[in-house]
Design a protein around this motif. Structure first.
Motif, PDB file in Angstrom:
ATOM      1  N   TYR A  45       9.423   3.181 -28.094  1.00  0.00           N
ATOM      2  CA  TYR A  45       9.512   1.946 -27.315  1.00  0.00           C
ATOM      3  C   TYR A  45       8.139   1.588 -26.750  1.00  0.00           C
ATOM      4  O   TYR A  45       7.296   2.463 -26.529  1.00  0.00           O
ATOM      5  N   MET A  46       7.932   0.317 -26.500  1.00  0.00           N
ATOM      6  CA  MET A  46       6.699  -0.139 -25.881  1.00  0.00           C
ATOM      7  C   MET A  46       6.692   0.284 -24.407  1.00  0.00           C
ATOM      8  O   MET A  46       7.681   0.131 -23.705  1.00  0.00           O
ATOM      9  N   LYS A  47       5.559   0.856 -23.948  1.00  0.00           N
ATOM     10  CA  LYS A  47       5.394   1.226 -22.548  1.00  0.00           C
ATOM     11  C   LYS A  47       4.343   0.302 -21.939  1.00  0.00           C
ATOM     12  O   LYS A  47       3.434  -0.144 -22.632  1.00  0.00           O
ATOM     13  N   TYR A  48       4.477   0.025 -20.644  1.00  0.00           N
ATOM     14  CA  TYR A  48       3.469  -0.827 -20.014  1.00  0.00           C
ATOM     15  C   TYR A  48       3.249  -0.489 -18.556  1.00  0.00           C
ATOM     16  O   TYR A  48       4.037   0.216 -17.932  1.00  0.00           O
ATOM     17  N   TRP A  49       2.113  -0.956 -18.030  1.00  0.00           N
ATOM     18  CA  TRP A  49       1.658  -0.731 -16.657  1.00  0.00           C
ATOM     19  C   TRP A  49       1.503  -2.113 -16.042  1.00  0.00           C
ATOM     20  O   TRP A  49       0.804  -2.973 -16.589  1.00  0.00           O
ATOM     21  N   CYS A  50       2.217  -2.331 -14.953  1.00  0.00           N
ATOM     22  CA  CYS A  50       2.143  -3.643 -14.324  1.00  0.00           C
ATOM     23  C   CYS A  50       1.960  -3.502 -12.819  1.00  0.00           C
ATOM     24  O   CYS A  50       2.156  -2.430 -12.252  1.00  0.00           O
ATOM     25  N   ARG A  51       1.574  -4.607 -12.195  1.00  0.00           N
ATOM     26  CA  ARG A  51       1.268  -4.592 -10.762  1.00  0.00           C
ATOM     27  C   ARG A  51       2.096  -5.635 -10.033  1.00  0.00           C
ATOM     28  O   ARG A  51       2.246  -6.762 -10.499  1.00  0.00           O
ATOM     29  N   GLY A  52       2.621  -5.246  -8.869  1.00  0.00           N
ATOM     30  CA  GLY A  52       3.380  -6.164  -8.038  1.00  0.00           C
ATOM     31  C   GLY A  52       4.321  -5.410  -7.126  1.00  0.00           C
ATOM     32  O   GLY A  52       4.602  -4.232  -7.349  1.00  0.00           O
ATOM     33  N   PRO A  53       4.833  -6.075  -6.115  1.00  0.00           N
ATOM     34  CA  PRO A  53       5.708  -5.395  -5.157  1.00  0.00           C
ATOM     35  C   PRO A  53       7.084  -5.028  -5.728  1.00  0.00           C
ATOM     36  O   PRO A  53       7.726  -4.106  -5.239  1.00  0.00           O
ATOM     37  N   HIS A  54       7.531  -5.741  -6.779  1.00  0.00           N
ATOM     38  CA  HIS A  54       8.852  -5.493  -7.362  1.00  0.00           C
ATOM     39  C   HIS A  54       8.728  -5.313  -8.872  1.00  0.00           C
ATOM     40  O   HIS A  54       7.948  -6.010  -9.522  1.00  0.00           O
ATOM     41  N   ASP A  55       9.526  -4.423  -9.432  1.00  0.00           N
ATOM     42  CA  ASP A  55       9.442  -4.167 -10.870  1.00  0.00           C
ATOM     43  C   ASP A  55       9.867  -5.364 -11.717  1.00  0.00           C
ATOM     44  O   ASP A  55       9.426  -5.517 -12.842  1.00  0.00           O
ATOM     45  N   THR A  56      10.711  -6.215 -11.179  1.00  0.00           N
ATOM     46  CA  THR A  56      11.205  -7.350 -11.965  1.00  0.00           C
ATOM     47  C   THR A  56      10.211  -8.508 -12.022  1.00  0.00           C
ATOM     48  O   THR A  56      10.334  -9.369 -12.882  1.00  0.00           O
ATOM     49  N   GLU A  96     -11.766  -1.510  -4.050  1.00  0.00           N
ATOM     50  CA  GLU A  96     -10.819  -1.462  -2.936  1.00  0.00           C
ATOM     51  C   GLU A  96      -9.610  -2.356  -3.185  1.00  0.00           C
ATOM     52  O   GLU A  96      -8.492  -2.014  -2.817  1.00  0.00           O
ATOM     53  N   ASP A  97      -9.826  -3.500  -3.847  1.00  0.00           N
ATOM     54  CA  ASP A  97      -8.700  -4.415  -4.083  1.00  0.00           C
ATOM     55  C   ASP A  97      -7.777  -3.954  -5.214  1.00  0.00           C
ATOM     56  O   ASP A  97      -6.792  -4.610  -5.523  1.00  0.00           O
ATOM     57  N   ASP A  98      -8.069  -2.795  -5.823  1.00  0.00           N
ATOM     58  CA  ASP A  98      -7.147  -2.213  -6.807  1.00  0.00           C
ATOM     59  C   ASP A  98      -5.975  -1.515  -6.130  1.00  0.00           C
ATOM     60  O   ASP A  98      -4.997  -1.174  -6.778  1.00  0.00           O
ATOM     61  N   ALA A  99      -6.078  -1.278  -4.831  1.00  0.00           N
ATOM     62  CA  ALA A  99      -4.993  -0.611  -4.106  1.00  0.00           C
ATOM     63  C   ALA A  99      -3.746  -1.489  -4.123  1.00  0.00           C
ATOM     64  O   ALA A  99      -3.834  -2.717  -4.059  1.00  0.00           O
ATOM     65  N   GLY A 100      -2.585  -0.858  -4.233  1.00  0.00           N
ATOM     66  CA  GLY A 100      -1.335  -1.617  -4.210  1.00  0.00           C
ATOM     67  C   GLY A 100      -0.228  -0.938  -4.995  1.00  0.00           C
ATOM     68  O   GLY A 100      -0.319   0.228  -5.360  1.00  0.00           O
ATOM     69  N   SER A 101       0.822  -1.699  -5.259  1.00  0.00           N
ATOM     70  CA  SER A 101       1.994  -1.195  -5.976  1.00  0.00           C
ATOM     71  C   SER A 101       1.880  -1.489  -7.474  1.00  0.00           C
ATOM     72  O   SER A 101       1.651  -2.632  -7.867  1.00  0.00           O
ATOM     73  N   TYR A 102       2.068  -0.460  -8.262  1.00  0.00           N
ATOM     74  CA  TYR A 102       2.052  -0.561  -9.720  1.00  0.00           C
ATOM     75  C   TYR A 102       3.344   0.042 -10.242  1.00  0.00           C
ATOM     76  O   TYR A 102       4.043   0.758  -9.528  1.00  0.00           O
ATOM     77  N   TRP A 103       3.632  -0.216 -11.514  1.00  0.00           N
ATOM     78  CA  TRP A 103       4.861   0.275 -12.136  1.00  0.00           C
ATOM     79  C   TRP A 103       4.584   0.797 -13.535  1.00  0.00           C
ATOM     80  O   TRP A 103       3.929   0.120 -14.331  1.00  0.00           O
ATOM     81  N   CYS A 104       5.069   1.996 -13.838  1.00  0.00           N
ATOM     82  CA  CYS A 104       5.173   2.478 -15.217  1.00  0.00           C
ATOM     83  C   CYS A 104       6.504   1.924 -15.700  1.00  0.00           C
ATOM     84  O   CYS A 104       7.527   2.092 -15.020  1.00  0.00           O
ATOM     85  N   LYS A 105       6.504   1.276 -16.869  1.00  0.00           N
ATOM     86  CA  LYS A 105       7.753   0.688 -17.369  1.00  0.00           C
ATOM     87  C   LYS A 105       7.893   0.915 -18.872  1.00  0.00           C
ATOM     88  O   LYS A 105       6.907   1.064 -19.586  1.00  0.00           O
ATOM     89  N   ILE A 106       9.136   0.896 -19.316  1.00  0.00           N
ATOM     90  CA  ILE A 106       9.463   0.995 -20.739  1.00  0.00           C
ATOM     91  C   ILE A 106      10.257  -0.248 -21.097  1.00  0.00           C
ATOM     92  O   ILE A 106      11.291  -0.530 -20.483  1.00  0.00           O
ATOM     93  N   GLN A 107       9.779  -0.978 -22.101  1.00  0.00           N
ATOM     94  CA  GLN A 107      10.494  -2.201 -22.480  1.00  0.00           C
ATOM     95  C   GLN A 107      11.672  -1.849 -23.379  1.00  0.00           C
ATOM     96  O   GLN A 107      11.505  -1.408 -24.504  1.00  0.00           O
ATOM     97  N   THR A 108      12.869  -2.043 -22.828  1.00  0.00           N
ATOM     98  CA  THR A 108      14.088  -1.745 -23.579  1.00  0.00           C
ATOM     99  C   THR A 108      14.914  -2.990 -23.842  1.00  0.00           C
ATOM    100  O   THR A 108      15.739  -3.005 -24.737  1.00  0.00           O
ATOM    101  N   SER A 109      14.694  -4.019 -23.057  1.00  0.00           N
ATOM    102  CA  SER A 109      15.475  -5.244 -23.238  1.00  0.00           C
ATOM    103  C   SER A 109      14.530  -6.414 -23.454  1.00  0.00           C
ATOM    104  O   SER A 109      13.445  -6.470 -22.888  1.00  0.00           O
ATOM    105  N   PHE A 110      14.943  -7.333 -24.274  1.00  0.00           N
ATOM    106  CA  PHE A 110      14.123  -8.498 -24.570  1.00  0.00           C
ATOM    107  C   PHE A 110      14.743  -9.769 -24.013  1.00  0.00           C
ATOM    108  O   PHE A 110      14.225 -10.848 -24.195  1.00  0.00           O
ATOM    109  N   ILE A 111      15.875  -9.618 -23.334  1.00  0.00           N
ATOM    110  CA  ILE A 111      16.531 -10.756 -22.689  1.00  0.00           C
ATOM    111  C   ILE A 111      16.361 -10.555 -21.189  1.00  0.00           C
ATOM    112  O   ILE A 111      16.791  -9.546 -20.632  1.00  0.00           O
TER     113      ILE A 111
END
Length: 166
Positions: A45-56, A96-111
């Motif tokens: 599966y495709m894995k990705y790294w994203c940034r934001g306060p919520h995973d969605t 310094e501005d790299d600090a924050g919330s990040y997410w390890c994610k696996i793309q399982t759904s395309f909808i």
């Protein structure tokens, strides 16, 4: 009642499918390595790294293509190590501005709807100011040590050169 328990069980299973360090700390100008573990069933599966306060709603920074090849986007790279089910993310030249919330994610759904959720784990990144090494200057001195019951004198210099007099 059974419906709520079933939904809770589905959420719990999804939560256990991907784990990460929770939080990591790096220094300005340095690099940071993050490893997230996933279940073997997510191989390919495709894995990705994203940034934001919520995973969605997080913004994707870098993603794999389903292979083990390292992918890079700017100062961030990602690699899927299938042999040990590990996603490795490297953030370089930290700011310094790299600090924050990040997410390890696996793309399982395309909808994308309110019921479709990719397995994800939150990683809080902390970036501390760069450390500067302490410099100490010692005066040049020589110590003389006479050995007991001997006519030998040992002289030790700060530049670690040893002199022996007989």
């Amino acid at each position: 009642m059974w419906l709520c328990a079933g939904l809770l069980l589905l959420c719990f299973q999804g939560c256990l499918s991907l784990t990460g360090p929770g939080s990591v700390t790096g220094y300005v100008g340095g690099s940071l390595h993050v490893q997230c573990q996933y279940r073997q069933s997510y191989k390919g599966y495709m894995k990705y790294w994203c940034r934001g306060p919520h995973d969605t709603t997080c913004k994707t920074i870098v993603e794999t293509d389903g292979s083990e090849k390292e992918k890079k986007s700017g100062r961030v790279s990602i690699r899927d190590r299938v042999e040990n089910s590990t996603i490795t993310v490297i953030m370089e030249d930290l700011r310094e501005d790299d600090a924050g919330s990040y997410w390890c994610k696996i793309q399982t759904s395309f909808i994308w709807d309110s019921w479709s959720r990719d397995p994800s784990v939150r990683v809080t990144v902390h970036v501390s100011p760069a450390t500067t090494p302490m410099e100490t200057t010692l005066p040049a001195t020589t110590a003389t040590l006479s050995l007991a019951n001997s006519r030998q004198t040992l002289r030790i210099s700060t530049n670690a050169v040893f002199f022996f007099q007989l």
